[in-house]
Design an enzyme around this catalytic site. Structure first.
Site, PDB file in Angstrom:
ATOM      1  N   SER A 158       8.313 -37.260   4.326  1.00  0.00           N
ATOM      2  CA  SER A 158       7.125 -37.857   4.941  1.00  0.00           C
ATOM      3  C   SER A 158       7.566 -38.921   5.933  1.00  0.00           C
ATOM      4  O   SER A 158       8.640 -39.519   5.781  1.00  0.00           O
ATOM      5  CB  SER A 158       6.245 -38.514   3.869  1.00  0.00           C
ATOM      6  OG  SER A 158       5.267 -39.356   4.447  1.00  0.00           O
ATOM      7  N   TYR A 183       6.952 -45.343  -2.888  1.00  0.00           N
ATOM      8  CA  TYR A 183       6.714 -44.024  -2.287  1.00  0.00           C
ATOM      9  C   TYR A 183       7.677 -43.790  -1.129  1.00  0.00           C
ATOM     10  O   TYR A 183       8.290 -42.717  -1.019  1.00  0.00           O
ATOM     11  CB  TYR A 183       5.266 -43.924  -1.805  1.00  0.00           C
ATOM     12  CG  TYR A 183       4.958 -42.675  -1.020  1.00  0.00           C
ATOM     13  CD1 TYR A 183       4.924 -41.432  -1.636  1.00  0.00           C
ATOM     14  CD2 TYR A 183       4.702 -42.736   0.350  1.00  0.00           C
ATOM     15  CE1 TYR A 183       4.642 -40.278  -0.918  1.00  0.00           C
ATOM     16  CE2 TYR A 183       4.414 -41.588   1.073  1.00  0.00           C
ATOM     17  CZ  TYR A 183       4.385 -40.358   0.436  1.00  0.00           C
ATOM     18  OH  TYR A 183       4.115 -39.221   1.154  1.00  0.00           O
TER      19      TYR A 183
END
Length: 312
Positions: A158, A183
């Site tokens: 990501s 994350y």
């Protein structure tokens, strides 16, 4: 591969291409794929496209009954039980596949969690690192004997990796927890995993699927999503966000494109190899140097092998 190889190939596809678009003319009859998280969001869109192109697709799921319901109309989809946050579950699931003995041509490590409250799993591991990275690390390493000649492994990372490299001095967030940095670190880990796996002889790529509103955002309150500029007040995604079918396209492209024959260890977005990031705008994307650094990739591999007992 190094940062010097991170440049577009001119694939002819782009941000608006769908998984079906990139598979046009590609016949996957007789091929087998495995897609984690393949029963919702962009994972489901990718599984549908792979199955329509003829592939048999195995979908490991933490909630197999939900997965079977979501995939009931997808020909060739096979559901198994797997909790990526539980190393024993990963071992049991992979043992079933090893006993079955069928080879895999494509593995897409798509499942993940994002911005969840501080959670510890296993021996006290931080949940993002344990689920998004270590679970997939163990799974792929255990399944390496089943990878067919020329198989490709695609790690779904990501642009969230922009926010953090690997926190070598505090991988598990013992000293203060930040859900977005946790994350981000896991997404950098996903990218570095592909770099080192490729260096070890398994064709691998990492991809940024784009910004897509899916169940991945379940831990982000609606008010925060509006404040972040992800959606309007009425819940409509802002311009620049993709549909799940568009979001699945880059992983499917990396798994199947003939343009990538002979290449590996690269980070892709918008159905092409990504350019080096020149700024900090995650919607623009690109790849930061810490997500493709070969030394960091080798170091992370060794740390992950020590933690999991796999991949040594």
């Amino acid at each position: 591969m190094t940062m010097e190889q991170q440049h577009k190939l001119g694939s002819g596809f782009g941000a608006h291409s769908t998984a079906r678009d990139v598979l046009a003319g590609i016949d996957l009859t007789g091929k087998s794929a495995l897609v984690t998280g393949g029963y919702s969001g962009l994972g489901l869109a990718g599984v549908r496209a792979l199955a329509e192109a003829g592939a048999r697709v195995v979908v490991p799921a933490r909630r197999p009954e939900v997965a079977r319901d979501a995939l009931r109309d997808v020909p060739g989809a096979v559901v198994g039980e797997l909790d990526l946050g539980d190393q024993e579950s990963v071992r049991v699931f992979s043992d079933h596949l090893l006993a079955d003995g069928r080879a895999f041509d494509i593995v897409i490590t798509n499942a993940g969690i994002m911005a969840c409250p501080e959670t510890r799993v296993g021996p006290g591991w931080e949940a993002h690192f344990a689920t998004n990275h270590l679970g997939h690390f163990t799974l792929v390493n255990r399944l390496r004997p089943l990878l067919a000649d020329g198989a490709r492994v695609v790690s779904v990372a990501s642009s969230g990796h922009f926010l953090s490299g690997i926190r070598w001095d505090d991988l598990q967030f013992r000293d203060g927890y930040d859900r977005w940095l946790a994350y981000a670190q896991s997404k950098t880990a996903n990218a570095l995993f592909a770099v080192q796996l490729n260096a070890l002889g398994v064709r691998a790529f990492a991809v940024h699927p784009g910004s897509i509103l899916t169940p991945l955002q379940r831990h982000v309150p609606r008010e925060e999503q509006i404040a972040q500029g992800w959606m309007s007040e009425d819940g409509t995604p802002v311009e620049g966000f993709k549909t799940p079918e568009q979001g699945a396209a880059t992983a499917v492209w990396a798994a199947t494109s003939p343009l990538l024959d002979g290449l590996g260890g690269l980070y892709a977005q918008d159905c092409d190899v990504a350019e080096p990031a020149t700024g900090d705008d995650m919607l623009v994307g690109g790849v930061k140097p810490w997500a493709v650094d070969p030394d960091d990739a080798a170091r992370l591999w060794d740390v992950s092998a020590d933690l999991t007992g796999q991949g040594a």
